[in-house]
Design a protein around this motif. Structure first.
Motif, PDB file in Angstrom:
ATOM      1  N   PRO A 462      -3.117  23.178  61.031  1.00 55.99           N
ATOM      2  CA  PRO A 462      -2.357  22.450  60.007  1.00 55.99           C
ATOM      3  C   PRO A 462      -1.916  23.394  58.882  1.00 55.99           C
ATOM      4  CG  PRO A 462      -4.440  21.362  60.495  1.00 55.99           C
ATOM      5  CD  PRO A 462      -4.504  22.713  61.111  1.00 55.99           C
ATOM      6  N   ARG A 467      -0.207  18.556  60.343  1.00 60.72           N
ATOM      7  CA  ARG A 467      -0.052  19.182  61.645  1.00 60.72           C
ATOM      8  C   ARG A 467       1.415  19.465  61.935  1.00 60.72           C
ATOM      9  NH1 ARG A 467      -3.562  14.810  63.346  1.00 60.72           N
ATOM     10  NH2 ARG A 467      -1.784  13.896  64.453  1.00 60.72           N
ATOM     11  N   LEU A 501      -6.738  14.023  59.743  1.00 58.92           N
ATOM     12  CA  LEU A 501      -6.714  15.324  60.418  1.00 58.92           C
ATOM     13  C   LEU A 501      -5.294  15.874  60.547  1.00 58.92           C
ATOM     14  CD1 LEU A 501      -9.442  14.810  63.184  1.00 58.92           C
ATOM     15  CD2 LEU A 501      -9.637  16.016  61.003  1.00 58.92           C
ATOM     16  N   GLY A 502      -4.456  15.474  59.592  1.00 55.26           N
ATOM     17  CA  GLY A 502      -3.141  16.100  59.503  1.00 55.26           C
ATOM     18  C   GLY A 502      -1.998  15.313  60.090  1.00 55.26           C
ATOM     19  N   ARG A 533      -9.564  16.710  52.863  1.00 56.29           N
ATOM     20  CA  ARG A 533      -8.861  16.674  54.153  1.00 56.29           C
ATOM     21  C   ARG A 533      -8.825  18.060  54.794  1.00 56.29           C
ATOM     22  NH1 ARG A 533      -4.277  12.615  54.946  1.00 56.29           N
ATOM     23  NH2 ARG A 533      -3.200  14.438  55.741  1.00 56.29           N
ATOM     24  N   ARG A 534      -8.513  19.068  53.988  1.00 60.41           N
ATOM     25  CA  ARG A 534      -8.447  20.419  54.551  1.00 60.41           C
ATOM     26  C   ARG A 534      -9.817  20.858  55.060  1.00 60.41           C
ATOM     27  NH1 ARG A 534      -4.629  20.937  50.400  1.00 60.41           N
ATOM     28  NH2 ARG A 534      -6.183  21.684  48.907  1.00 60.41           N
ATOM     29  N   GLN A 537     -10.301  19.140  58.343  1.00 56.75           N
ATOM     30  CA  GLN A 537      -9.457  19.758  59.370  1.00 56.75           C
ATOM     31  C   GLN A 537     -10.036  21.084  59.847  1.00 56.75           C
ATOM     32  OE1 GLN A 537      -5.669  19.918  57.410  1.00 56.75           O
ATOM     33  NE2 GLN A 537      -5.436  17.678  57.393  1.00 56.75           N
ATOM     34  N   SER A 541     -11.362  21.918  63.586  1.00 61.92           N
ATOM     35  CA  SER A 541     -10.852  23.051  64.360  1.00 61.92           C
ATOM     36  C   SER A 541     -11.966  24.004  64.761  1.00 61.92           C
ATOM     37  CB  SER A 541      -9.790  23.798  63.550  1.00 61.92           C
ATOM     38  OG  SER A 541      -8.676  22.964  63.292  1.00 61.92           O
TER      39      SER A 541
END
Length: 960
Positions: A462, A467, A501-502, A533-534, A537, A541
């Motif tokens: 992202p 994304r 998640l983007g 959120r980041r 994410q 990942s």
């Protein structure tokens, strides 16, 4: 930029040092290599055989020769106009011993260590026993047992003045805030005076220099007075007495680490590991100060001109691969006038592109290895081989089924702590919004599990919390799989997780109840929500990537045995074959997007050597015959099977339910799946010159295969595994292997095995030569793995990291055309000659194979499907590459050469560009000079009259 013409990978360790490599530079240069490509050169754990367990980024490995040895190697390379590319490991460090000063510092000072943010530690674990602590899953048995047994003890390091907790070879520093109490426990005036230096000490950074001064005084005291006083102190914490053992336990409990049984790691580890390896800790290289510390040495070496480029290991483990690559490129460019050469280790799914916004020169070549490997397979063999596999083993014919089951197993058994951490990150987001505050942790974990289980590639990337279209292509597949697996009640939660998640910039968490709402700015969330959120994410990942690696490469590939030549790192065993057209498409994409990417067919990580895979690929052309052979061998060797307890089957009563055939068809060792894979392995790795009556050679082969078998059985995680080995079953499997290869079987199974290998051997060599030429002539930089210029019938590590006989290779270098060595193909000299010859062409006409246009060529005629051809053009210079393929049916049973009789080609011809019409092309691999006719046709009966492959050159230079 200094772009390599070709690279050769070397594995450095104390048994093969920089000075050892320097002795062979003359050979590497004569072979045609432009750059050595070294395994990591930084200091690793003592005795490391691979260098990926770095403990000190600032020093060149002393075991490999130190910086002085590295300079000697570089000087030798420069004298031959050669360069050096080194492997860099920014993702993780080794933490199993006492050599990692950064790690030891956080064990000593906890969250206030100068290196606390260098590692990805969750200092706020939901487990009260781990808050502010680092879990150390090091113990060989439960903590209480090890403590009571006296294997955990307080010790003192006289050279540093440190108290530490010792456990075998492990050393864990005690926080200096406890030194005062420790010293006072001896009730001695001299030690009590020293204790004053540590009274009132805190873990704050401002107090740490005072602790260092106190340790210095303590060290001096022991140096002058001896250890007698300290031994009194240690006795006060001796583990052999209940009172002092309790005092030791309470001291350990106060530390910034929690000693634990190694089995706790999967469930409770609170720091990011490399995959599920608890001796490798993830490094937060996304932080600028960590980035600088990690790269200080390589930046200096690059600035000084010792390095020409970097290979970045496991790029998908990093929090921000894009930003990392951009920062790395910028820093390297600032250090030297020339642009650096940088490639990344990246596993790409079919159709998944290497991202354009990563400023790198390409990958380490797994994508090409996958393409060229699949090209060797006959698609017609896929269905009958899958049917045979299922009939023999009862397992699914579809690799995708094994992959999903393996992903689920890895999440449940190997990476549950990492799954929990990612789920907690989502739970924190949910709690920040009134509309999602009732999403439970359990529900979010369940939803996350299904997303990860069905995620088809390594990870997403992202940007600004969203994304990309490419990310969504794969995320949608995961969403579809998760929807099908979850109940409808969880679908709403799944959609919200998708957004977090983007998937959306609109659906953002709101503020907590009672707090003022923060409006979005420019469509982006409030800063705290965006940060959450980041974080989620990143954790997602850094979960999907290791799950993919462990589930696919290290589990499913050892369970699924349709054809083991497709079970390789970077490959999808569910994709059986690749058409010539798709192979050309891959080469065209590489030539346009990443013309300097590496092209590999063997690596330090491969599961089977490149020539093992090439020989096994022949089975795709004789699928029905191979199925019949498997059944016959299984029947022939049935008497050698063992019961699951390792005993001969014949000694187990059939009425006890312990033998085979009672409750399960595979209730014996090795079991049908493992046995079928074993036969493939023996066929694939049988040395070309080995005879069935060579007892010493057979024994050596059996030992190598036994080493592979043990690893394969444990990686499959079915009857046995690394965490809880079933040693009786493993012994039964080994006994089965040695029984079927025993000398008394030379007129039975050994004779049949040898005959079968002889039957497919020539077709396997033809595949090998095709694969070799395509690697050397396709767009990109050909990479050789140490020793593979001769036949590479190695198996998975450590077999593929055996010492290389360079003296033999030096002796066999020659200017003779490779075609001269074809009759003696068993010794491998023909392969060496092809490598040497084509690399010489790359040096002679460097632009022709590096900056040229790639032109797929059409083949027509009776056997057009048995040929691949393309041209490379630069100005007036041309190279036409032609190779036989899928030729087992054309070789026939007569003859010993691994090539099709020229007469067999009949009217098969390559359509060449009009520029070459009516012109002679000189074969770089043989004395042949086939001519293109006036219709622009190059007939295979002429082009492949001396070799199964051809490198036809027209350099545009007028000849008198």
């Amino acid at each position: 930029m200094t772009v390599p013409r070709s690279t050769l990978r070397l594995q450095f360790h104390r048994g093969f040092t920089f000075d050892d490599a320097a002795k062979h530079v003359d050979y590497f240069a004569a072979l045609g290599i432009s750059h050595l490509y070294a395994s990591p050169v930084t200091t690793a754990e003592p005795g490391s055989t691979h260098g990926y367990d770095t403990v000190d980024y600032t020093q060149v490995s002393a075991e490999c020769g130190g910086e002085a040895g590295l300079r000697r190697l570089v000087d030798k390379l420069r004298a031959h106009s050669m360069g050096l590319v080194v492997d860099m490991v920014p993702n993780h460090m080794g933490v199993s011993g006492s050599g990692n000063a950064w790690w030891l510092d956080i064990l000593e000072w906890g969250r206030h260590s100068a290196y606390a943010r260098h590692f990805d530690v969750d200092w706020h674990s939901p487990d009260p026993a781990l808050r502010g602590k680092v879990l150390l899953p090091t113990l060989g048995a439960p903590y209480g047992d090890e403590l009571a047994a006296g294997r955990i003890a307080l010790d003192f390091a006289a050279d540093s003045g440190r108290f530490c907790i010792g456990y075998g070879p492990h050393v864990f520093p005690v926080c200096p805030t406890d030194y005062a109490a420790i010293l006072q426990s001896a009730e001695r005036a001299d030690l009590s005076a020293l204790a004053e230096r540590f009274n009132g000490l805190t873990t704050q950074p401002t107090d740490q220099p005072r602790a260092a001064e106190g340790r210095d005084e303590l060290r001096e005291f022991v140096a002058q007075s001896g250890r007698a006083a300290i031994d009194v102190v240690l006795q006060a914490y001796a583990p052999d007495d209940p009172v002092t053992r309790d005092r030791l336990h309470r001291l350990i409990e106060r530390q910034h680490f929690r000693l634990a049984w190694w089995r706790t790691a999967s469930d409770e580890v609170n720091w990011r590991r490399f995959f599920d390896i608890s001796t490798l800790a993830g490094v937060r290289v996304e932080r600028p100060e960590v980035f600088d510390a990690v790269h200080a040495l390589v930046f200096r070496l690059y600035h000084e001109g010792m390095l020409d480029g970097l290979r970045i290991d496991h790029i998908d483990g990093l929090a921000e691969p894009r930003e990392y690559c951009q920062r790395l490129r910028q820093r390297l460019t600032e250090l030297r006038d020339t642009a650096p050469y940088v490639v990344v280790e990246k596993i790409l799914g079919r159709g998944e592109p290497l991202r354009d916004d990563w400023p790198v020169d390409g990958t380490t070549g797994y994508d090409f290895m996958n393409d060229v490997g699949a090209l060797l397979h006959d698609p017609a063999g896929a269905e009958p081989l899958a049917r045979t596999w299922t009939e023999l083993t009862g397992r699914s014919p579809r690799f995708a089924d094994e992959a999903v089951a393996a992903r689920r197993k890895i999440l449940v058994e190997n990476l549950p702590a990492e799954l929990d951490r990612a789920a907690r990150a989502l739970h924190r987001i949910a709690r920040d919004s009134l509309t999602t505050r009732d999403f439970t942790f359990t529900t979010l974990r369940r939803v996350l599990t299904e997303l990860v289980v069905h995620f088809p590639v390594y990870r997403i990337y992202p940007q600004n919390g969203l994304r990309s279209a490419t990310d969504n292509l794969y995320f949608e597949q995961a969403l579809a799989g998760a929807r099908a697996a979850l109940s409808r009640a969880d679908h709403a939660v799944l959609e919200r997780v998708n957004a977090w998640l983007g998937g959306s910039a609109e659906d953002m968490p709101g503020a907590r109840p009672g707090a003022p709402q923060q409006p979005a700015q420019n469509g982006m969330p409030p800063s705290h929500a965006g940060s959450s959120r980041r974080s989620a994410q990143t954790l997602f990942s850094q979960l999907t990537a290791p799950v993919a690696a462990k589930a696919i490469e290290d589990t499913a590939c050892y369970r699924y045995g349709r054809l083991l030549s497709r079970n390789e790192v970077g490959s999808d065993p569910g994709e059986f074959a690749l058409s010539v057209e798709r192979f050309h498409a891959g080469n065209l994409e590489r030539s346009q997007r990443f013309p300097h990417t590496l092209l590999a067919t063997a690596t330090h990580d491969h599961k089977r050597g490149e020539d093992v895979r090439a020989r096994l690929a022949v089975l795709s052309e004789i699928a029905e015959d191979w199925g019949a052979t498997l059944r016959a061998w299984s029947t022939l060797n049935a008497p050698h099977r063992r019961a699951l307890d390792g005993k001969p089957v014949g000694s187990v009563g059939q009425d006890t339910g312990q033998g085979f055939g009672q409750d399960r068809s595979d209730a014996w060792a090795p079991g049908p799946a493992a046995e079928a894979m074993l036969y493939q392995t023996l066929v694939g790795c049988w040395p070309p010159e080995l005879q069935p009556d060579d007892e010493a050679g057979i024994r050596k082969l059996a030992e190598r295969v036994a080493q592979w078998q043990l690893k394969a059985l444990r990686e499959a995680k079915l009857q046995t595994n690394w965490l809880a080995p079933d040693e009786a079953y493993e012994a039964g499997c080994r006994d089965f292997l040695f029984d079927i290869l025993a000398p008394q079987r030379r007129d039975g199974f050994l004779k049949e095995l040898f005959a079968f290998v002889a039957r497919i051997g020539r077709a396997g060599v033809l595949n090998s030569l095709q694969q070799t030429l395509l690697r050397l002539a396709s767009p990109g930089i050909p990479d050789l793995y140490q020793g593979t210029e001769l036949w590479d019938f190695s198996l998975v590590d450590p077999d593929n990291r055996r010492p290389v006989d360079f003296a033999k290779r030096v002796a066999w270098l020659a200017q003779t055309p490779p075609s001269e060595f074809l009759p003696g193909w068993r010794d491998g000299r023909v392969k060496l000659a092809v490598v040497q010859r084509v690399l010489a062409l790359r040096a002679h006409l460097p632009e022709l194979l590096s900056q040229s246009t790639y032109l797929p060529l059409v083949v027509r005629g009776a056997h057009a499907s048995n040929v691949i051809a393309f041209a490379r053009r630069h100005g007036n210079a041309w190279a036409v590459v032609v190779a036989s393929r899928l030729a087992a049916g054309l070789l026939g049973d007569d003859g010993d050469l691994p090539m099709v009789d020229p007469v067999q080609w009949a009217d098969t011809a390559v359509e060449v560009p009009s520029d070459l019409s009516a012109r002679a092309l000189f074969d770089w691999l043989s004395p042949a000079a086939p001519k293109v006719d006036e219709n622009g046709l190059l007939y295979l009966r002429d082009a492949l009259a001396a070799m199964p492959i051809a490198m036809l050159v027209e350099d545009g230079v007028p000849r008198g």
